[in-house]
Enzyme design. Structure first.
Site, PDB file in Angstrom:
ATOM      1  CG  HIS A 471      -1.791   1.363   1.470  1.00 15.50           C
ATOM      2  ND1 HIS A 471      -3.296   1.052   1.048  1.00 15.50           N
ATOM      3  CD2 HIS A 471      -1.599   2.394   1.644  1.00 15.50           C
ATOM      4  CE1 HIS A 471      -3.265   2.836   0.929  1.00 15.50           C
ATOM      5  NE2 HIS A 471      -2.793   2.818   1.957  1.00 15.50           N
ATOM      6  CD  GLU A 472       2.199   3.903   3.296  1.00 15.97           C
ATOM      7  OE1 GLU A 472       2.072   4.753   3.020  1.00 15.97           O
ATOM      8  OE2 GLU A 472       0.897   3.715   3.933  1.00 15.97           O
ATOM      9  CG  HIS A 475       0.587   6.441  -0.646  1.00 20.64           C
ATOM     10  ND1 HIS A 475      -0.166   6.892  -1.050  1.00 20.64           N
ATOM     11  CD2 HIS A 475       0.041   5.878   0.643  1.00 20.64           C
ATOM     12  CE1 HIS A 475      -1.827   7.081  -0.142  1.00 20.64           C
ATOM     13  NE2 HIS A 475      -1.386   6.149   0.720  1.00 20.64           N
ATOM     14  CG  HIS A 478       0.200   9.198  -6.837  1.00 18.15           C
ATOM     15  ND1 HIS A 478      -1.282   9.782  -6.161  1.00 18.15           N
ATOM     16  CD2 HIS A 478       0.124   9.475  -8.132  1.00 18.15           C
ATOM     17  CE1 HIS A 478      -1.608   9.910  -7.031  1.00 18.15           C
ATOM     18  NE2 HIS A 478      -0.641  10.706  -8.073  1.00 18.15           N
TER      19      HIS A 478
END
Length: 683
Positions: A471-472, A475, A478
């Site tokens: 999940h991290e 980010h 991104h």
């Protein structure tokens, strides 16, 4: 003036402008902040007082170029106050936060500057701007209006005071929570009391005790959410109750770190500020600039999901009580029992033992052969660890990231272990933001809070920690794959209810067969995770969704309750307000406390999620749709990854987010995939 010897005085000469951590000491921050604020004040004054008519370049682009010194010191300082703080940094944060708030207000409430932006905005259709520049002008005008630029002088004075006080209170909340987490770590006297925990977890608890001068004892540290990971394995019910009790008592013990009055004050001041801005409440103000657009839309989604989630949670509770009764337990299910008995039911039903999975989830393999491997397959990225670059803490790892053609994209820092100087939870931050205007590439960091094993032992993750790692890194992607001109739009600088979307999509690859087979190998034997366990893991994905959805919705609805009060409402008892809010929302399930209770709800009282915790489920609507798209189009392929990168990740905030989603998906999102995923088809 700032001394040229100060590491923040000029741009770093290290690769990708990585901050020179080996040269930065506590004494450098204050003069850098003071000089950075003064420098930007001078730059903004020159823009506002420019005798030339306003142009996009001499006004908007000039603003984008301003504040580089302040940006450099802020990026490092606020990363370290989260990940490796000291009393010195905490004291400075308490001093500097209100000053930074006042500085931002001074820019946004400058009448001459706002007049120049407004003049450009009103003739925007005749400026012949490219799409990203046109969007930048629109966003600047929106941001200035939302910051109070159109208010009268008296209202602006009150706004400045509110912002300064809120900044101070939020910083105090964060300090209180860190202190409470350390103070309330659970101390036990014997290893027997920790029966059920893995050997490395017990050893880590012993080391934590030794570090506190408690030789021969054991310390269980607290993670940020209500539900503590150890509760799933601890056999001693009394210790489970102590651990849960410590978790939910944070910030409401009536001591010097009590947050009860603090959160009431924060909520009241936010409500007053919203009224000043012409909104009925803080939630209406915040969400008007998110993709949800209205607080009613956000609340409507939560309320639609709540009844089915609670029904499922109650059914799960009955099943757990049956398990307790079958074992001869003469007690009723309590919150500290849930995870322990849920794990037993999961093991019996799906033949899955979390402890048996951990040997297959060793951190190095998860990171390199899982997280990085998926990114290489999707986007053509490669990663080279850099041992020659300075770090802010010895545990940090630094990787240089390369594109498929060998071009350097930036640096990825991994900071995976818990420590007393780090706040709880997991997050991604930037040290440097990608922006063509400044010729800068990304330097990003992922922070997790994994308990460090004893020296020489492997770091074995729980399944939830594997999910968090993927999940991290979503980010991080991104940020790393951002390809924008203006710093304002870099990477995850998007609406709060859109920012979680790319990271949630990245979670899908952790169980993708090709990825899982590459990293899920026994840390000693190298044997792959047995296929029957893989099948059971996939089969069990929906188990426990009643609990997880209800605890999340309870926190989200609690957030909305705090932030839909009006300026006239008066709250006198935080605990009573919380209890009534949960009851009224229909999510007051005694055995399922909110994921975060108000007194330690850092996301909304010291983070950036006030009135925005709904964002996770709002983003998951888009995530579930995107997972469907990937599956329909062949899954883990460069073609699919490049499409997602081109239409979403690379665009950052340079385009309306829902336009970006439609460009990727080909249509507006639908909620059905989310309902199916969470077992809420009856919602």
């Amino acid at each position: 003036m700032i001394s040229p010897d100060n590491p923040f005085a000029s741009a770093s000469e290290l690769p990708y402008r990585l901050p020179p951590f080996d040269r930065i000491t506590g004494e450098h921050y204050r003069p850098a902040f003071e000089a950075g604020i003064a420098e930007q004040v001078e730059q903004v004054r020159a823009i506002a007082d420019n005798p030339e008519p306003p142009t996009f370049d001499n006004t908007v682009v000039a603003l984008e170029r301003s504040g580089e010194l302040l940006g450099r010191v802020s990026m490092v300082f606020f990363n370290l106050t989260s990940s490796d703080t000291t009393p010195e940094l905490q004291q400075l944060q308490a001093e500097i936060a209100p000053k930074l708030s006042a500085h931002r207000d001074a820019i946004h409430l400058d009448k001459k500057l706002f007049a120049r932006i407004t003049e450009l905005y009103e003739k925007r259709d005749s400026l012949d701007l490219d799409p990203e520049s046109a969007w930048l002008l629109e966003r600047y005008h929106v941001d200035f209006v939302r910051a109070g630029a159109a208010l009268g002088e008296a209202e602006q004075d009150r706004l400045r005071a509110l912002n300064e006080e809120l900044s101070t209170l939020s910083t105090r909340f964060q300090e209180h929570l860190l202190a409470e987490g350390n103070d309330l770590a659970v101390v036990v006297d014997t290893a027997e009391e920790l029966a059920g925990l893995s050997a490395d977890t017990v050893a880590a608890a012993a080391e934590a005790a030794t570090a506190r001068g408690l030789d021969g004892q054991y310390v269980l540290k607290l993670s940020l959410p209500t539900q503590q990971p150890a509760l799933a394995s601890l056999e001693n019910r009394a210790v489970r109750e102590r651990l849960h009790g410590a978790s939910v008592s944070r910030g409401k013990r009536g001591n010097e770190h009590d947050n009860s009055e603090l959160i009431i004050k924060i909520a009241h001041l936010r409500a007053e500020r919203a009224a000043l801005m012409g909104y009925p409440n803080h939630a209406a103000y915040v969400i008007s600039d998110e993709t949800a657009r209205t607080a009613d839309a956000a609340l409507g989604l939560l309320e639609r999901l709540a009844p089915a989630a609670v029904t499922n949670a109650n059914a799960e509770a009955l099943e757990l009580q049956q398990q307790i009764d079958a074992e001869g337990g003469e007690f009723s299910l309590e919150p500290w029992d849930w995870a322990f008995y849920a794990e037993k039911v999961r093991k019996a039903r799906f033949d899955i033992d979390e402890a048996a999975l951990r040997p297959y989830f060793e951190l190095e393999r998860v990171l390199v052969d899982g997280v990085f491997f998926a990114a290489s397959k999707l986007y053509g990225l490669s990663f080279t660890e850099r041992h020659d670059l300075p770090k802010y803490h010895p545990e940090v790892r630094i990787f240089e990231v390369f594109d498929a053609d060998g071009t350097g994209l930036g640096l990825f820092l991994g900071d995976y272990y818990a420590r007393d100087s780090k706040r709880g939870g997991a997050w991604m931050n930037n040290f440097v933001e990608q922006a063509g205007l400044r010729d800068e590439r990304s330097v990003v960091v992922n922070n997790l809070n994994i308990i460090r094993p004893p020296e020489g032992e492997p770091t074995l993750l729980t399944f939830d920690e594997v999910v968090t790692a993927f999940h991290e890194f979503g980010h991080a992607l991104h940020g790393l794959l951002s390809d924008v001109r203006y710093p304002k739009f870099s990477g995850p600088n998007v609406p709060r209810d859109f920012v979680e979307y790319p990271s949630q999509v990245n979670e899908m690859w952790l169980l993708w067969p090709e990825v899982l087979a590459n990293y899920a190998k026994h840390h000693r034997t190298g044997e792959p995770l047995p296929q029957h366990l893989v099948d059971k893991l996939l089969e069990s994905q929906q188990y426990g969704e009643g609990y997880s959805t209800t605890e999340y919705l309870a926190a989200s609805l609690l957030d909305q309750a705090w932030h839909t009060i009006s300026a006239e409402d008066r709250i006198t008892d935080a605990a009573a307000f919380e209890a009534e809010a949960l009851r009224k929302a229909g999510v007051a399930v005694p055995t399922v406390p909110p994921r975060y209770q108000s007194s330690y709800f850092a996301h909304i009282f010291s983070g950036g999620y006030s009135a925005g915790y709904y964002s996770y489920i709002w983003s998951e609507v888009l995530d579930a749709e995107s997972v469907e798209w990937f599956r329909e189009n062949g899954g883990l392929t460069r073609e699919n990854g490049d499409h997602f990168r081109r239409e979403l990740l690379a665009r950052g905030g340079s385009i309306d987010p829902m336009t970006a989603f439609r460009n990727f998906r080909g249509r507006d999102p639908e909620i059905d995939p989310l309902l199916k995923r969470r077992g809420l088809t009856g919602a």
